[in-house]
Design a protein around this motif. Structure first.
Motif, PDB file in Angstrom:
ATOM      1  N   TRP A 113      67.062 -10.067  70.238  1.00  0.00           N
ATOM      2  CA  TRP A 113      68.036  -9.284  69.482  1.00  0.00           C
ATOM      3  C   TRP A 113      69.240  -8.950  70.361  1.00  0.00           C
ATOM      4  N   ALA A 164      71.400 -12.034  70.890  1.00  0.00           N
ATOM      5  CA  ALA A 164      72.177 -12.336  69.682  1.00  0.00           C
ATOM      6  C   ALA A 164      73.335 -11.353  69.526  1.00  0.00           C
ATOM      7  N   HIS A 165      73.093 -10.085  69.853  1.00  0.00           N
ATOM      8  CA  HIS A 165      74.147  -9.064  69.764  1.00  0.00           C
ATOM      9  C   HIS A 165      75.309  -9.416  70.695  1.00  0.00           C
ATOM     10  N   ARG A 180      76.048 -12.398  71.901  1.00  0.00           N
ATOM     11  CA  ARG A 180      76.702 -13.632  71.432  1.00  0.00           C
ATOM     12  C   ARG A 180      77.641 -13.345  70.270  1.00  0.00           C
ATOM     13  N   ARG A 181      77.206 -12.485  69.325  1.00  0.00           N
ATOM     14  CA  ARG A 181      78.086 -12.124  68.198  1.00  0.00           C
ATOM     15  C   ARG A 181      79.346 -11.413  68.687  1.00  0.00           C
ATOM     16  N   ALA A 182      79.228 -10.713  69.809  1.00  0.00           N
ATOM     17  CA  ALA A 182      80.379 -10.004  70.369  1.00  0.00           C
ATOM     18  C   ALA A 182      81.276 -10.935  71.182  1.00  0.00           C
TER      19      ALA A 182
END
Length: 82
Positions: free
Chosen positions: A27, A30-31, A33-35
């Motif tokens: 998680w 992924a957080h 990477r999204r940023a």
């Protein structure tokens, strides 16, 4: 010889705990990477030491230690009489 119940329970607890930690690491990755960060490594080891995530944000190298904990919650549903 049969495995004692307490040992079986301990193994199950440890497996769930490891699974929870791995989910937390995924998680967090992924957080980041999204940023917009780039993931360079996950669970990187040097001897006995480990870094959960190594990320790159622009020109900044980011070392991440993920800590996951569970807080017990008591939910009380109260009905309303009309």
């Amino acid at each position: 010889m049969e495995t004692p119940a307490w040992l079986a329970a301990l193994r199950l607890w440890w497996k769930r705990r490891q699974s929870l930690g791995a989910r937390g690491e995924r998680w967090a990755a992924a957080h980041y990477r999204r940023a917009g960060a780039t993931q360079l490594a996950m669970n990187w080891r040097a001897g006995a030491d480990e870094i959960d995530l190594v990320m790159l944000e622009g020109k900044v190298l980011v070392f991440v230690e993920v800590v996951v904990f569970v807080v017990p919650v008591l939910v009380v549903l109260v009905g309303r009489k009309e």
